[in-house]
Design a protein around this motif. Structure first.
Motif, short mmCIF file in Angstrom:
data_model
loop_
_atom_site.label_atom_id
_atom_site.label_comp_id
_atom_site.label_asym_id
_atom_site.label_seq_id
_atom_site.Cartn_x
_atom_site.Cartn_y
_atom_site.Cartn_z
N PRO A 45 0.83 -1.21 0.00
CA PRO A 45 0.00 0.00 0.00
C PRO A 45 0.86 1.26 0.00
O PRO A 45 2.05 1.21 0.36
CB PRO A 45 -0.79 -0.12 1.31
CG PRO A 45 0.11 -0.93 2.20
CD PRO A 45 0.80 -1.91 1.30
N PRO A 46 0.30 2.39 -0.41
CA PRO A 46 1.07 3.64 -0.33
C PRO A 46 1.29 4.01 1.13
O PRO A 46 0.52 3.62 2.01
CB PRO A 46 0.16 4.65 -1.03
CG PRO A 46 -1.22 4.10 -0.90
CD PRO A 46 -1.06 2.61 -0.94
N ASP A 125 4.94 16.03 11.52
CA ASP A 125 4.28 15.32 10.44
C ASP A 125 5.19 14.21 9.94
O ASP A 125 6.38 14.44 9.65
CB ASP A 125 3.94 16.27 9.30
CG ASP A 125 2.93 17.33 9.71
OD1 ASP A 125 2.01 16.99 10.48
OD2 ASP A 125 3.08 18.50 9.29
N LEU A 126 4.63 13.01 9.83
CA LEU A 126 5.39 11.83 9.43
C LEU A 126 4.73 11.16 8.24
O LEU A 126 3.52 11.29 8.00
CB LEU A 126 5.47 10.82 10.58
CG LEU A 126 5.86 11.32 11.97
CD1 LEU A 126 5.76 10.19 12.98
CD2 LEU A 126 7.25 11.92 11.96
N ARG A 127 5.54 10.42 7.49
CA ARG A 127 5.03 9.57 6.42
C ARG A 127 5.62 8.18 6.61
O ARG A 127 6.83 8.04 6.82
CB ARG A 127 5.41 10.12 5.05
CG ARG A 127 4.84 9.31 3.88
CD ARG A 127 5.16 9.93 2.54
NE ARG A 127 6.60 10.02 2.31
CZ ARG A 127 7.26 11.15 2.09
NH1 ARG A 127 6.61 12.30 2.10
NH2 ARG A 127 8.56 11.14 1.90
N GLY A 128 4.78 7.16 6.57
CA GLY A 128 5.28 5.80 6.77
C GLY A 128 4.15 4.79 6.80
O GLY A 128 3.10 4.98 6.16
N TYR A 129 4.34 3.74 7.56
CA TYR A 129 3.38 2.63 7.60
C TYR A 129 3.12 2.24 9.06
O TYR A 129 3.96 2.42 9.93
CB TYR A 129 3.93 1.40 6.87
CG TYR A 129 4.20 1.62 5.41
CD1 TYR A 129 3.24 1.32 4.45
CD2 TYR A 129 5.42 2.14 4.98
CE1 TYR A 129 3.48 1.52 3.10
CE2 TYR A 129 5.68 2.34 3.63
CZ TYR A 129 4.71 2.04 2.70
OH TYR A 129 4.96 2.23 1.36
N VAL A 130 1.94 1.68 9.30
CA VAL A 130 1.62 1.07 10.59
C VAL A 130 1.89 -0.42 10.47
O VAL A 130 1.40 -1.08 9.56
CB VAL A 130 0.15 1.31 10.96
CG1 VAL A 130 -0.20 0.56 12.24
CG2 VAL A 130 -0.13 2.79 11.13
N SER A 373 8.90 -8.37 1.68
CA SER A 373 7.64 -8.83 1.11
C SER A 373 6.59 -7.75 1.26
O SER A 373 6.85 -6.65 1.77
CB SER A 373 7.18 -10.12 1.80
OG SER A 373 6.70 -9.84 3.11
N HIS A 374 5.36 -8.07 0.84
CA HIS A 374 4.23 -7.15 0.98
C HIS A 374 3.74 -7.07 2.41
O HIS A 374 2.97 -6.18 2.76
CB HIS A 374 3.08 -7.63 0.09
CG HIS A 374 2.51 -8.95 0.50
ND1 HIS A 374 3.22 -10.13 0.41
CD2 HIS A 374 1.30 -9.28 1.05
CE1 HIS A 374 2.48 -11.12 0.86
NE2 HIS A 374 1.32 -10.65 1.24
N ARG A 375 4.17 -8.00 3.27
CA ARG A 375 3.69 -8.04 4.66
C ARG A 375 4.49 -7.06 5.50
O ARG A 375 5.69 -7.23 5.70
CB ARG A 375 3.81 -9.46 5.23
CG ARG A 375 2.91 -10.46 4.52
CD ARG A 375 3.04 -11.82 5.12
NE ARG A 375 4.40 -12.33 4.99
CZ ARG A 375 4.72 -13.63 5.00
NH1 ARG A 375 3.77 -14.53 5.12
NH2 ARG A 375 5.96 -14.01 4.89
N LEU A 376 3.82 -6.03 5.99
CA LEU A 376 4.52 -4.98 6.71
C LEU A 376 5.22 -5.51 7.95
O LEU A 376 6.26 -4.98 8.36
CB LEU A 376 3.54 -3.87 7.11
CG LEU A 376 2.80 -3.18 5.95
CD1 LEU A 376 1.88 -2.10 6.49
CD2 LEU A 376 3.77 -2.58 4.95
N ARG A 377 4.67 -6.53 8.57
CA ARG A 377 5.29 -7.03 9.79
C ARG A 377 6.65 -7.66 9.54
O ARG A 377 7.42 -7.89 10.48
CB ARG A 377 4.37 -8.04 10.48
CG ARG A 377 4.16 -9.34 9.73
CD ARG A 377 3.38 -10.30 10.61
NE ARG A 377 3.11 -11.55 9.95
CZ ARG A 377 2.01 -11.81 9.27
NH1 ARG A 377 1.09 -10.88 9.13
NH2 ARG A 377 1.82 -12.99 8.70
#
Length: 402
Positions: A45-46, A125-130, A373-377
């Motif tokens: 995801p973006p 302000d941040l940009r990233g992933y959960v 991989s696509h898995r953020l974890r």
């Protein structure tokens, strides 16, 4: 375990969830194929936008503020520890603390401004992933907290903030991919009407001799239709309204077929696959590893072909073959490598490992951030060559670079 023969059957559907503790698992049936077991992963995801409100930054977070607009404004991880005035009933606790903890990963600081909350504080302000923690899930509601303590991966302090925006919110659900069991022969445990029945079961890999070789996923869904299959009398094609939890990448079907046909005959057959499939290669090597084989004696010399070791998953494929031959297994993560070096997995320590073409690993197994991989974890700091050498040293393994 073995299962009654059904020529051409590849998968066993095993209910090992719904019975009482101590009761034997229940075989629901076997089938020729499963539509929906091999699925291409969703694209990454973006990145999302977050704001730390009323923040008093410190350590690497403070350093990142001073380098906004450059690569040094990036952080691999920011853990968000809620500060509870009174522990909420819905929170669980373990050795790591409260399960309300969430983590931002692959984070870039993109802005800062004075906070209206209090003099001397800033809004960031941040940009990233959960990182979606699989064992806890991501709460959609913000924890009941008076603020948040911020920390890095190694628990280094990053400061504190009074509030957070953009993290705890409802997100789109993952798409549901229906599953069809093709050429399914039900056992007596599925006698009677199948349609409308809830099934929670493990999908087990069947070998030609009828023995199982580990699991290929968890199925939890309700039967929508059950119709006669063209694959034979008494067989059914069963469609369910849900999918396999974490389906296998579609490209792995070829690897499963290779294993079913007797396994790799030559070394380095894994090298033609991408990293995601190399991980599946090692996973399947573990599941289909012959049991009861003795270790080769301590002092043995093994040769690792390092021509294709361009990432850590390639290393696990290569070390597996160096120790146990084509398609062999000798770990698929650092903990598993450590376990293998303790004995019982083909080689008794200490031993000598001759690492040929080591220049490839020296160029690629270096410091950085890993998005395997696509898995953020799965995203985390990269495993380096020095990390592997440290583990080998702990087990008195001599590594000779060539």
């Amino acid at each position: 375990m073995t299962t009654p023969a059904l020529p051409g059957a590849r998968w066993l559907v095993l209910d090992d969830y719904t019975g009482e503790v101590g009761e034997p698992d229940v075989t629901l049936g076997v089938c020729h194929d499963i539509d929906g077991l091999f699925v291409d992963p969703e694209p990454i995801p973006p990145p999302e936008a977050f704001t730390l409100l009323g923040c008093d930054p410190s350590g690497p977070l403070q350093d990142a503020l001073e380098h906004m607009g450059t690569e040094r404004a990036w952080l691999p991880s920011i853990a968000l520890f809620p500060v509870h005035q009174q522990r909420p009933a819905r929170c669980l606790w373990d050795e790591h603390g409260c399960t309300c903890v969430e983590e931002l990963i692959d984070v870039t600081v993109i802005g800062q401004r004075p906070s209206a909350a209090r003099d001397g504080l800033v809004d960031l302000d941040l940009r990233g992933y959960v990182r979606l923690l699989p064992e806890w899930g991501l709460p959609e509601e913000k924890p009941d907290a008076t603020g948040f303590r911020l920390a890095a991966l190694d628990d280094e302090k990053l400061g504190e903030c009074l509030d957070i925006a953009g993290v705890f919110r409802k997100r789109p659900s993952a798409p549901v991919r229906p599953v069809t069991l093709i050429g399914f022969r039900p056992e007596a445990s599925l006698a009677g009407t199948i349609e409308g029945r809830k099934i929670t079961a493990s999908i087990m890999i069947l070998q030609r001799d009828g023995h199982t070789a580990g699991g290929a996923g968890l199925l939890s869904a309700t039967v929508v239709t059950a119709r006669p299959s063209r694959l034979g009398d008494g067989l059914l094609d069963i469609t369910l309204d849900g999918g396999i939890e974490e389906p296998t990448p579609s490209g792995a079907r070829e690897i499963f077929q290779m294993r079913y046909d007797g396994g790799p005959a030559q070394p380095n057959q894994w090298a033609r696959y991408d990293r995601l499939l190399q991980h599946e290669w090692s996973s399947l090597a573990l599941r289909q590893r012959p049991q009861g084989l003795p270790d080769k004696p301590a002092g043995t010399t093994y040769h690792l072909d390092g021509r294709f070791v361009t990432d850590i998953d390639a290393f696990y494929c290569a070390i597996g073959e160096a120790i146990n031959g084509p398609g062999g297994y000798f770990g698929w993560n650092l903990d598993a490598l450590h376990d293998c070096l303790c004995g019982g997995w083909g080689a008794a320590s200490p031993f000598r490992l001759v690492w040929h073409h080591s220049d490839v690993a020296r160029r690629h197994l270096v410091a950085g951030y890993d998005r395997p991989s696509h898995r953020l974890r799965d995203w985390k700091p990269r495993i380096e060559l020095d990390d592997l050498l440290q583990i080998f040293s702990e087990h008195a393994v001599e590594v000779a670079f060539r």
